[in-house]
Design an enzyme around this catalytic site. Sequence first.
Site, PDB file in Angstrom:
ATOM      1  N   ASN A  11       0.881  -1.172   0.000  1.00 17.68           N
ATOM      2  CA  ASN A  11       0.000   0.000   0.000  1.00 17.68           C
ATOM      3  C   ASN A  11       0.916   1.220   0.000  1.00 17.68           C
ATOM      4  O   ASN A  11       1.513   1.562   1.017  1.00 17.68           O
ATOM      5  CB  ASN A  11      -0.885  -0.034   1.253  1.00 17.68           C
ATOM      6  CG  ASN A  11      -1.895   1.095   1.269  1.00 17.68           C
ATOM      7  OD1 ASN A  11      -1.826   2.017   0.445  1.00 17.68           O
ATOM      8  ND2 ASN A  11      -2.818   1.034   2.201  1.00 17.68           N
ATOM      9  N   ARG A  92      -2.661  -1.970  -3.567  1.00 13.42           N
ATOM     10  CA  ARG A  92      -3.896  -1.229  -3.363  1.00 13.42           C
ATOM     11  C   ARG A  92      -3.875   0.014  -4.258  1.00 13.42           C
ATOM     12  O   ARG A  92      -2.908   0.772  -4.254  1.00 13.42           O
ATOM     13  CB  ARG A  92      -3.982  -0.801  -1.905  1.00 13.42           C
ATOM     14  CG  ARG A  92      -5.191   0.027  -1.659  1.00 13.42           C
ATOM     15  CD  ARG A  92      -5.252   0.498  -0.242  1.00 13.42           C
ATOM     16  NE  ARG A  92      -6.531   1.165  -0.070  1.00 13.42           N
ATOM     17  CZ  ARG A  92      -6.766   2.055   0.868  1.00 13.42           C
ATOM     18  NH1 ARG A  92      -5.825   2.375   1.718  1.00 13.42           N
ATOM     19  NH2 ARG A  92      -7.937   2.619   0.954  1.00 13.42           N
ATOM     20  N   HIS A 181     -13.264   2.600  -0.280  1.00 11.04           N
ATOM     21  CA  HIS A 181     -13.294   1.556   0.759  1.00 11.04           C
ATOM     22  C   HIS A 181     -13.942   0.276   0.228  1.00 11.04           C
ATOM     23  O   HIS A 181     -14.390  -0.566   1.020  1.00 11.04           O
ATOM     24  CB  HIS A 181     -14.123   1.964   1.999  1.00 11.04           C
ATOM     25  CG  HIS A 181     -13.459   2.956   2.910  1.00 11.04           C
ATOM     26  ND1 HIS A 181     -14.186   3.762   3.750  1.00 11.04           N
ATOM     27  CD2 HIS A 181     -12.159   3.262   3.121  1.00 11.04           C
ATOM     28  CE1 HIS A 181     -13.368   4.526   4.443  1.00 11.04           C
ATOM     29  NE2 HIS A 181     -12.131   4.254   4.069  1.00 11.04           N
ATOM     30  N   ARG A 240     -12.530  14.647   7.930  1.00 12.84           N
ATOM     31  CA  ARG A 240     -13.301  15.092   6.752  1.00 12.84           C
ATOM     32  C   ARG A 240     -14.733  15.446   7.125  1.00 12.84           C
ATOM     33  O   ARG A 240     -15.339  14.796   7.973  1.00 12.84           O
ATOM     34  CB  ARG A 240     -13.331  13.989   5.690  1.00 12.84           C
ATOM     35  CG  ARG A 240     -11.989  13.768   5.046  1.00 12.84           C
ATOM     36  CD  ARG A 240     -12.034  12.571   4.104  1.00 12.84           C
ATOM     37  NE  ARG A 240     -10.947  11.659   4.407  1.00 12.84           N
ATOM     38  CZ  ARG A 240     -10.899  10.381   4.066  1.00 12.84           C
ATOM     39  NH1 ARG A 240     -11.881   9.840   3.377  1.00 12.84           N
ATOM     40  NH2 ARG A 240      -9.879   9.647   4.401  1.00 12.84           N
ATOM     41  N   GLU A 383      -8.266  -5.512   4.934  1.00 18.14           N
ATOM     42  CA  GLU A 383      -8.110  -5.141   3.530  1.00 18.14           C
ATOM     43  C   GLU A 383      -6.898  -5.818   2.897  1.00 18.14           C
ATOM     44  O   GLU A 383      -6.928  -6.185   1.724  1.00 18.14           O
ATOM     45  CB  GLU A 383      -8.002  -3.613   3.415  1.00 18.14           C
ATOM     46  CG  GLU A 383      -9.362  -2.958   3.608  1.00 18.14           C
ATOM     47  CD  GLU A 383      -9.299  -1.458   3.863  1.00 18.14           C
ATOM     48  OE1 GLU A 383      -8.913  -1.072   4.985  1.00 18.14           O
ATOM     49  OE2 GLU A 383      -9.626  -0.689   2.956  1.00 18.14           O
TER      50      GLU A 383
END
Length: 396
Positions: A11, A92, A181, A240, A383
């Site tokens: 990643n 990813r 996601h 956010r 993940e």
Amino acid sequence: MKIAETVLVINSGSSSLKYQLIEPHNGASLAAGLVEQIGEPMSHIRHMSGGLEVNRELAVEDHTQALRQVLQLFEEVGPKLEEANIVAVGHRVVQGGRHFSSAAIVDDRVRDLIEELSPLAPLHNPPNLKGIDVARELLPDVPHVVVFDTAFFQTLPEEAATYALDAEIAEKYSVRRYGAHGTSHKYVSDKVEEILGTTDIRQVVLHLGNGASASAVTGGVAVDTSMGLTPLEGLVMGTRTGDIDPAAVFHLQRVAGMSVDDVDTLFNKKSGLKGLTGDNDMRAVRARAGSGDKRARLAIDVLLHRLVRYVGAYATQMGGLDVLVFTAGIGENDVQLRRELCERLSIFDIELNETANAMRSKEPRTISTPRSKVRVMVVPTNEELAIAQQAVELIK
Ligand code: ADP
């Protein structure tokens, strides 16, 4: 003895490179680590394997050097990669646009498409691509597979993916809802289907970490999700805003004299829990709310209010709700948040099993009572494992 197959999952971010060596068939993690502050005067490397943790501070100039350091750590600390039976490297990638509805084996064409999509994810795709380029160069003998955060949401009905924007402009500039996601939402909703032995269920999955998103999944397919053109839309997150009237952008530009970049930074990095309380970590916000801090309590209430809105909307869109699933840092660990949300969803006749809700576990579990009209579950996401599994599936 036959050595089990492994996948090296990478990643790659703008100044970091995270990795994990995984056995996809059983989920065992043989090694994991990260290089942080790449390109800065001093970088930090951590490599963990077999109960051992090695930390190093040194200047790592770029992603090529970072991966070289990682490969060297595997050599020195183990497990030795030439003996690890790596069958694929899984990467990813945040934005796959309209091109990718599933994982893909990297060739020059796939690589260039990811580059082409960079304007849609300027903070993510370029560093993701850097990791791919470097890894292909340093590990040329294994297939490289890309797994996209957006892929699971390519099934969204047009009406869920389309913004009510001038159609020509939207088309010309690829403005639509892609979601994010997706790897986690797919992993978690697949797991629920596997546990319950059917895809014939209407699920709302709540991925509540630093980033947060909700998805509606029915018949094994995603039919709605809260993140949009970018991962800014939707739920209240660590830093956010989630949903906000776009006119707030015009207002702040006109009245506060902010530039586009100022507003971008404000909405993405200085808002959400952090903007409301000064803390972006839910544990800190929780602790403050517990000791009577009104701003912290309001932040949690705003977050809950948004969650109720999404769960209600998705259940209505699917014509009902069979399973409500919590995952990621907050979803998996914040017992009180799960209780508070379920209380606010009283219209669904949810009955939580308080003992099960309070239990700490890394295993998927049901936390509602048999009488509850909606099954409530906690399913830890993974993940990296999902990327490893998709990579192996693809190369076979
Ligand atoms: P990321 O999006 O960075 O992968 P995570 O899924 O690790 O994020 O989630 C991080 C969030 O989970 C943080 O807000 C953290 O405070 C929260 N979290 C972790 N443990 C707990 C806990 N026991 N109670 C409440 N929040 C928690």
